[in-house]
Design a protein around this motif. Structure first.
Motif, PDB file in Angstrom:
ATOM      1  N   ILE A 193       0.829  -1.204   0.000  1.00 18.07           N
ATOM      2  CA  ILE A 193       0.000   0.000   0.000  1.00 18.07           C
ATOM      3  C   ILE A 193       0.865   1.256   0.000  1.00 18.07           C
ATOM      4  CG2 ILE A 193      -1.640   1.346   1.373  1.00 18.07           C
ATOM      5  CD1 ILE A 193      -2.921  -1.282   2.241  1.00 18.07           C
ATOM      6  N   GLU A 194       1.930   1.251   0.795  1.00 15.67           N
ATOM      7  CA  GLU A 194       2.810   2.411   0.867  1.00 15.67           C
ATOM      8  C   GLU A 194       3.455   2.697  -0.495  1.00 15.67           C
ATOM      9  OE1 GLU A 194       5.421   1.257   3.976  1.00 15.67           O
ATOM     10  OE2 GLU A 194       3.815   1.215   5.463  1.00 15.67           O
ATOM     11  N   GLN A 195       3.881   1.656  -1.186  1.00 18.25           N
ATOM     12  CA  GLN A 195       4.511   1.833  -2.495  1.00 18.25           C
ATOM     13  C   GLN A 195       3.519   2.400  -3.503  1.00 18.25           C
ATOM     14  OE1 GLN A 195       5.886  -1.758  -4.433  1.00 18.25           O
ATOM     15  NE2 GLN A 195       7.517  -0.633  -5.478  1.00 18.25           N
ATOM     16  N   LEU A 196       2.307   1.844  -3.515  1.00 21.07           N
ATOM     17  CA  LEU A 196       1.295   2.331  -4.448  1.00 21.07           C
ATOM     18  C   LEU A 196       0.911   3.777  -4.157  1.00 21.07           C
ATOM     19  CD1 LEU A 196      -0.990  -0.829  -4.670  1.00 21.07           C
ATOM     20  CD2 LEU A 196       0.558   0.042  -6.432  1.00 21.07           C
ATOM     21  N   GLN A 197       0.858   4.144  -2.879  1.00 22.49           N
ATOM     22  CA  GLN A 197       0.554   5.525  -2.525  1.00 22.49           C
ATOM     23  C   GLN A 197       1.645   6.466  -3.019  1.00 22.49           C
ATOM     24  OE1 GLN A 197      -0.016   4.998   1.719  1.00 22.49           O
ATOM     25  NE2 GLN A 197      -2.240   5.185   1.532  1.00 22.49           N
TER      26      GLN A 197
END
Length: 212
Positions: free
Chosen positions: A160-164
């Motif tokens: 999720i952090e990477q996609l954000q």
């Protein structure tokens, strides 16, 4: 008086935004989280942050106090469940949503108020674990510290952090679904089993000494 209310409402909105931003920045940057990055993520000026908090330490202390209140509340709500397993699931899933403050360990001076809130939170959580053990829904060799460490691990989602960071809003909901599946898989691992866990159970010192 009319002019005061909008200013107060704005201050409260900024406060919520700052606290949420601090959690998000901590999840990614850990101990290297900066005041500037927190303010930028919250969409407020650095001056607004320092009008509310005199220092980064004060901001983080307030963040810890709020999280401790939330952890106490979700533990007490878990205890209120008729089904001890449902109560435990409620705690874990809610605590994962709050996020881990482990990156702050050793960075924040523990105040008397923080210590008092922590004691209350620990007491409610210990009662929740005891209730689950007594009902036979939690494997006997799982300790309260095991569950807290599990929550800490599940509180971080690299996907999720990477996609954000990439701005991939189109994939975020699928990533959140995937995270919920991982949490459900991990929760099943807390159920009674004939296969013992490896190693010695962790003690409270392992979990808490880093805050000293």
């Amino acid at each position: 008086m009319i002019g005061v209310m909008p200013r107060q409402a704005e201050a409260e909105r900024n406060d919520r935004a700052l606290l949420e931003a601090a959690r998000e920045v901590l999840a990614v940057d850990g101990a290297h989280a900066s005041v500037a990055s927190i303010a930028a993520r919250a969409g407020v000026g650095i001056g607004s942050l320092y009008r509310r908090y005199r220092s980064k330490t004060e901001l983080f202390q307030h963040l810890v106090e709020i999280a401790l209140d939330q952890w106490t509340e979700i533990a007490e709500r878990g205890l209120a469940h008729d089904d001890p397993w449902d109560g435990l699931v409620h705690y874990v899933t809610s605590a994962v949503g709050i996020g881990s403050l482990a990156p702050l360990a050793g960075m924040v001076t523990i105040t008397d108020e923080m210590a008092e809130k922590n004691a209350r939170s620990d007491k409610a959580f210990a009662a929740l674990i005891d209730k689950a053990h007594e009902a036979g829904v939690l494997r006997a060799d799982v300790t309260a510290i095991d569950v807290l460490l599990l929550v800490e691990q599940l509180g971080k989602s690299p996907l999720i952090e990477q996609l954000q960071r990439q701005g991939r809003e189109d994939l975020l909901e699928a990533a959140r679904d995937a995270r919920r599946r991982v949490i459900a898989i991990a929760l099943d691992g807390l159920r009674p089993s004939d296969h013992p866990l490896p190693g010695d159970p962790p003690g409270m010192d392992l979990f808490s000494e880093r805050w000293a």
